[in-house]
Design a protein around this motif. Structure first.
Motif, PDB file in Angstrom:
ATOM      1  N   ALA A 192      -5.563   8.513  -1.580  1.00 27.02           N
ATOM      2  CA  ALA A 192      -6.362   9.516  -2.273  1.00 27.02           C
ATOM      3  C   ALA A 192      -5.553  10.799  -2.407  1.00 27.02           C
ATOM      4  N   ALA A 193      -5.912  11.592  -3.394  1.00 28.86           N
ATOM      5  CA  ALA A 193      -5.177  12.844  -3.609  1.00 28.86           C
ATOM      6  C   ALA A 193      -5.271  13.753  -2.391  1.00 28.86           C
ATOM      7  N   THR A 194      -6.410  13.701  -1.692  1.00 31.61           N
ATOM      8  CA  THR A 194      -6.559  14.422  -0.423  1.00 31.61           C
ATOM      9  C   THR A 194      -6.794  13.375   0.661  1.00 31.61           C
ATOM     10  N   PRO A 195      -5.728  12.841   1.256  1.00 31.45           N
ATOM     11  CA  PRO A 195      -5.839  11.710   2.179  1.00 31.45           C
ATOM     12  C   PRO A 195      -6.704  12.022   3.394  1.00 31.45           C
ATOM     13  N   ALA A 235       0.858  -1.194   0.000  1.00 25.95           N
ATOM     14  CA  ALA A 235       0.000   0.000   0.000  1.00 25.95           C
ATOM     15  C   ALA A 235       0.890   1.239   0.000  1.00 25.95           C
ATOM     16  N   PRO A 236       1.640   1.463  -1.066  1.00 22.51           N
ATOM     17  CA  PRO A 236       2.554   2.602  -1.111  1.00 22.51           C
ATOM     18  C   PRO A 236       1.800   3.921  -1.059  1.00 22.51           C
ATOM     19  N   ILE A 237       2.524   4.969  -0.733  1.00 17.51           N
ATOM     20  CA  ILE A 237       1.904   6.267  -0.494  1.00 17.51           C
ATOM     21  C   ILE A 237       1.181   6.796  -1.734  1.00 17.51           C
TER      22      ILE A 237
END
Length: 443
Positions: free
Chosen positions: A28-31, A22-24
């Protein structure tokens, strides 16, 4: 001046980074990482997570509605034969959470389940949660003292009560070691004394109106002063577990009070009550250990219960903040509301963490003696935060929060009572601070 070299620290090495799948860049673009039902805590074992969900459903569908009904009844109506309290009691017993079942679990797993149980009951109704907690204390302490004979005589289905507080000695009774007594003074004559000089134990006196389940309990665990021939002594008292139908036992009126109205409380009177010796759980030589033990258990229970109440109030406030429009927008869009909510959830998280950590620590099989300080951290943190969180939640509800149409005013009243019960928080802080004294450093 010479210096010593520091050996290089060797860290354990792993061949694979545990989150490599689960790489960074898959975020989502806005985590936005969500909290769980247990806040910022790692996933629970599946069987405990399932049971927590069962408890949450029970809290929402059974405990909270019944708690609201009981809150609006007179104290006499709340314990009548046709009261919804007995429906709650029957449905709780159907869950199958028994002292025996908890005793068969691995100690630290049992501690986690214990915390979750009372968090979720508190999520539904704090008063009913305390009724459950007080209701199992006779059996719980019998298990702690290895008294299987008493556990067989008093099964979990028998509703219990804990009689310790007295009319003239509230939090005093939690301090047989005298750590909070004013220098040069004494606690004076106790209100209930057990005469230990004969074959049977004779009880005379009373316990105060704050005995939880006192009017309706079938079995009681009493902590009181003992007289072994030299006069009554609180520091050398005794603990007894006995049925509440013995001759000479009578009860006062159910207490009419501000908060936790679903929790029955009332006086118990003893007039030459003869207690067979088999019901002696702890004599004078074990009394301080017995007080320490039950105090640690009860304070942890309080921390969990009022963590649950805090979580319920915070959840309600968060939902309402998305619905209520003021200033032309849902109030969650206002910075002050978001800031208030953040600190509410922060306090819930702290309360849960302190409670579960303390229970985990005190149930470590390698620990010789549990830490009463750790339990006091849980009680004082959980209850103080509960009062603050419910107050802030009511503020978010505004005028609606003051009405009985919404549960916030009840939650605030329930939380306020917690700052006093099971030892007022001010006394606990003094007593807890006394345990921090290191006499070797004072020598």
């Amino acid at each position: 001046m010479s210096t010593q070299s520091v050996p290089e620290l060797e860290l354990p090495k792993t061949t694979e980074y545990r989150n490599l799948d689960a790489p960074i860049y898959s975020w989502a673009a806005t985590p936005k990482g969500p909290l769980t039902s247990s806040g910022a805590e790692a996933a629970l074992p599946e069987h405990i997570a399932d049971f927590q969900q069962t408890l949450r459903n029970f809290a929402l569908n059974v405990v909270r509605p019944i708690g609201i009904k009981l809150d609006r009844m007179t104290p006499e109506e709340a314990i009548a034969k046709d009261s919804p309290f007995w429906e709650f009691r029957r449905k709780y017993l159907e869950l199958g959470v028994t002292v025996e079942a908890l005793g068969e679990m691995e100690p630290q797993e049992a501690a986690l389940l214990f915390s979750i149980l009372f968090e979720e009951l508190g999520y539904g109704d704090a008063g009913l949660a305390i009724s459950v907690g007080a209701g199992i204390l006779p059996q719980w302490l019998c298990a702690k003292f290895g008294r299987k004979d008493l556990l067989e005589e008093f099964p979990d289905a028998m509703l219990g009560c804990w009689g310790i507080t007295e009319p003239d000695h509230g939090s005093d009774m939690l301090d047989p070691s005298g750590q909070i007594v004013y220098p040069g003074s004494s606690y004076g004559r106790p209100n209930l004394v057990a005469d230990l000089t004969g074959d049977d134990i004779i009880l005379n006196g009373q316990k105060s109106a704050w005995v939880s389940n006192g009017i309706i309990a079938e079995v009681c665990i009493i902590y009181c002063a003992a007289d072994s021939g030299n006069g009554p002594s609180v520091s050398e008292g005794c603990a007894l577990v006995f049925p509440m139908n013995l001759p000479g036992i009578s009860r006062g009126k159910p207490l009419d009070k501000l908060g936790q109205r679903a929790l029955n409380q009332g006086e118990i009177f003893f007039d030459n009550v003869r207690i067979p010796r088999k019901y002696l759980l702890a004599g004078p030589e074990d009394y301080q250990r017995a007080v320490y033990c039950i105090h640690a258990e009860a304070n942890a229970l309080m921390g969990a219960t009022f963590t649950g109440l805090s979580q319920a109030a915070a959840d309600l406030a968060l939902d309402y903040a998305h619905e209520r429009v003021a200033g032309g927008v849902p109030i969650i869009k206002h910075q002050s509301v978001r800031s208030r909510l953040f600190h509410m959830f922060r306090k819930v998280e702290l309360s849960r963490a302190v409670t579960r950590r303390g229970l985990n620590f005190n149930n470590d099989p390698q620990l010789a003696t549990p830490s009463l300080c750790a339990a006091m951290f849980s009680k004082t943190t959980g209850t103080q935060h509960s009062f603050e969180v419910t107050s802030d939640a009511l503020q978010i509800f505004g005028g609606n929060g003051l009405t009985k149409e919404y549960p916030l005013e009840k939650m605030l009243r329930d939380a306020r009572a917690s700052l006093i019960e099971d030892g007022c928080n001010e006394m606990l802080a003094i007593k807890g601070g006394s345990y921090l004294i290191d006499n070797e450093k004072l020598a």
